[in-house]
Design a protein around this motif. Structure first.
Motif, PDB file in Angstrom:
ATOM      1  N   SER A   1       1.047  -1.252   0.110  1.00  0.00           N
ATOM      2  CA  SER A   1      -0.063   0.147  -0.028  1.00  0.00           C
ATOM      3  C   SER A   1       0.664   1.260   0.070  1.00  0.00           C
ATOM      4  O   SER A   1       2.260   1.140   0.290  1.00  0.00           O
ATOM      5  N   ARG A   2       0.250   2.454  -0.395  1.00  0.00           N
ATOM      6  CA  ARG A   2       1.069   3.768  -0.303  1.00  0.00           C
ATOM      7  C   ARG A   2       1.293   4.113   1.080  1.00  0.00           C
ATOM      8  O   ARG A   2       2.119   4.538   1.490  1.00  0.00           O
ATOM      9  N   ARG A   3       0.536   3.667   2.179  1.00  0.00           N
ATOM     10  CA  ARG A   3       0.906   3.814   3.567  1.00  0.00           C
ATOM     11  C   ARG A   3       1.979   3.252   4.206  1.00  0.00           C
ATOM     12  O   ARG A   3       2.921   3.669   4.698  1.00  0.00           O
ATOM     13  N   ALA A   4       2.220   1.819   3.505  1.00  0.00           N
ATOM     14  CA  ALA A   4       3.505   1.013   3.740  1.00  0.00           C
ATOM     15  C   ALA A   4       4.804   1.992   3.461  1.00  0.00           C
ATOM     16  O   ALA A   4       5.736   1.885   4.088  1.00  0.00           O
TER      17      ALA A   4
ATOM     18  N   GLU B   1       5.068   5.022   2.534  1.00  0.00           N
ATOM     19  CA  GLU B   1       5.304   6.218   3.195  1.00  0.00           C
ATOM     20  C   GLU B   1       5.705   6.069   4.419  1.00  0.00           C
ATOM     21  O   GLU B   1       6.881   6.684   4.967  1.00  0.00           O
ATOM     22  N   SER B   2       5.425   5.156   5.209  1.00  0.00           N
ATOM     23  CA  SER B   2       6.080   4.549   6.389  1.00  0.00           C
ATOM     24  C   SER B   2       7.495   4.284   6.296  1.00  0.00           C
ATOM     25  O   SER B   2       8.384   4.503   7.092  1.00  0.00           O
TER      26      SER B   2
END
Length: 101
Positions: A66-69, A71-72
């Motif tokens: 995911s994008r969230r992963a 970004e993290s």
């Protein structure tokens, strides 16, 4: 899925240094939530006239859930430390970030 292709152009002759640092980093990155794949690659000469070859370039291929992963990952302390350790040997970096459609 999010895919990242990073073309890293290095100072001549410094690819072994970059790859050593990268392999240490990759152990940590592959443990991050959402990391599916993360590895360095080098050009392979297939004798194609339209294939640019550069012995001082490393291509990093990444796959994230995911994008969230992603970004993290980009905010992680080990990434900031890696960037600091390689800053003197990197001449240029181009990123392509795509999502499956």
């Amino acid at each position: 899925m999010i895919h990242v292709v990073a073309h890293v152009t290095l100072r001549p002759g410094t690819a072994p240094v970059f790859l050593r640092e990268f392999r240490d980093l990759a152990v940590l990155v592959r443990q991050e939530p959402g990391c599916v794949d993360y590895f360095p690659a080098r050009d392979v000469d297939m004798g194609l006239h339209f294939q640019p070859l550069d012995p001082d370039r490393v291509t990093v291929l990444e796959k994230w859930t995911s994008r969230r992963a992603l970004e993290s990952h980009l905010r992680s302390g080990h990434m900031r430390g890696f960037e600091d350790r390689i800053k003197d040997i990197v001449l240029d970096m181009k990123l392509t970030i795509v999502e499956e459609v």
